[in-house]
Design a protein around this motif. Structure first.
Motif, PDB file in Angstrom:
ATOM      1  N   SER A 178      -2.105   1.789   4.614  1.00 17.36           N
ATOM      2  CA  SER A 178      -2.547   1.297   3.105  1.00 17.36           C
ATOM      3  C   SER A 178      -2.057   2.518   2.549  1.00 17.36           C
ATOM      4  O   SER A 178      -1.940   3.664   2.822  1.00 17.36           O
TER       5      SER A 178
ATOM      6  N   ILE B  33       0.793   2.566   0.400  1.00 17.52           N
ATOM      7  CA  ILE B  33       1.943   2.242  -0.386  1.00 17.52           C
ATOM      8  C   ILE B  33       2.352   0.709  -0.020  1.00 17.52           C
ATOM      9  O   ILE B  33       1.705   0.059   1.020  1.00 17.52           O
ATOM     10  N   LYS B  34       3.420   0.228  -0.810  1.00 11.54           N
ATOM     11  CA  LYS B  34       3.770  -1.200  -0.444  1.00 11.54           C
ATOM     12  C   LYS B  34       5.288  -1.125  -0.016  1.00 11.54           C
ATOM     13  O   LYS B  34       5.905  -0.170  -0.372  1.00 11.54           O
ATOM     14  N   GLU B  35       5.679  -2.048   0.409  1.00 10.54           N
ATOM     15  CA  GLU B  35       7.093  -2.530   0.914  1.00 10.54           C
ATOM     16  C   GLU B  35       7.861  -2.376  -0.324  1.00 10.54           C
ATOM     17  O   GLU B  35       7.808  -2.400  -1.413  1.00 10.54           O
TER      18      GLU B  35
ATOM     19  N   GLU C 194       8.359   0.601  -1.727  1.00 13.97           N
ATOM     20  CA  GLU C 194       8.458   1.853  -2.545  1.00 13.97           C
ATOM     21  C   GLU C 194       9.011   2.889  -1.973  1.00 13.97           C
ATOM     22  O   GLU C 194       9.269   3.014  -0.531  1.00 13.97           O
TER      23      GLU C 194
END
Length: 85
Positions: free
Chosen positions: A61, A63-65, A67
Motif C-alpha cells: 500500500s 503507491i499506485k501502478e 507512479e
C-alpha cells in the motif's frame, strides 16, 4: 543430526515492487518512498512493505501502478528535505 527439507514457494504475480534502495525509514522507523509529483518534484509517501527478494521489495500500500518512485537518489532527497525543516 541432519534434516533434508524441500521448500515449495509460489511466485507473486501482479504486485508492485521497487528497488530496496528506494525505501527509507523515518525517525519512527516507518517505511516511506519519494514519489515523483512533477518534473523535478517529489513527495514523501508512507508505504506498507511486503516480500523482499533479489534487491526488490513489494509495496502492498502507499503507491499506485505507474507512479514513479525515486530509487538510488532517494537518500539525497531525504537529506535535502531534512535541511528544509
Amino acid at each position: 543430526m541432519y534434516v533434508t527439507a524441500s521448500v515449495h514457494a509460489a511466485a507473486l504475480q501482479n504486485v508492485l515492487t521497487v528497488p530496496d534502495t528506494a525505501v527509507l525509514r523515518d525517525t519512527e522507523n516507518e517505511p516511506f518512498v519519494y514519489v515523483q509529483t512533477g518534473a523535478t518534484e517529489f513527495a514523501r509517501r508512507q508505504v506498507t512493505l511486503g516480500e523482499a527478494n533479489n534487491g526488490r521489495i513489494q509495496l502492498t500500500s502507499g503507491i499506485k501502478e505507474a507512479e514513479r518512485v525515486a530509487g538510488n537518489g532517494s537518500l539525497f532527497l531525504q537529506f535535502m528535505n531534512s535541511l528544509q525543516h
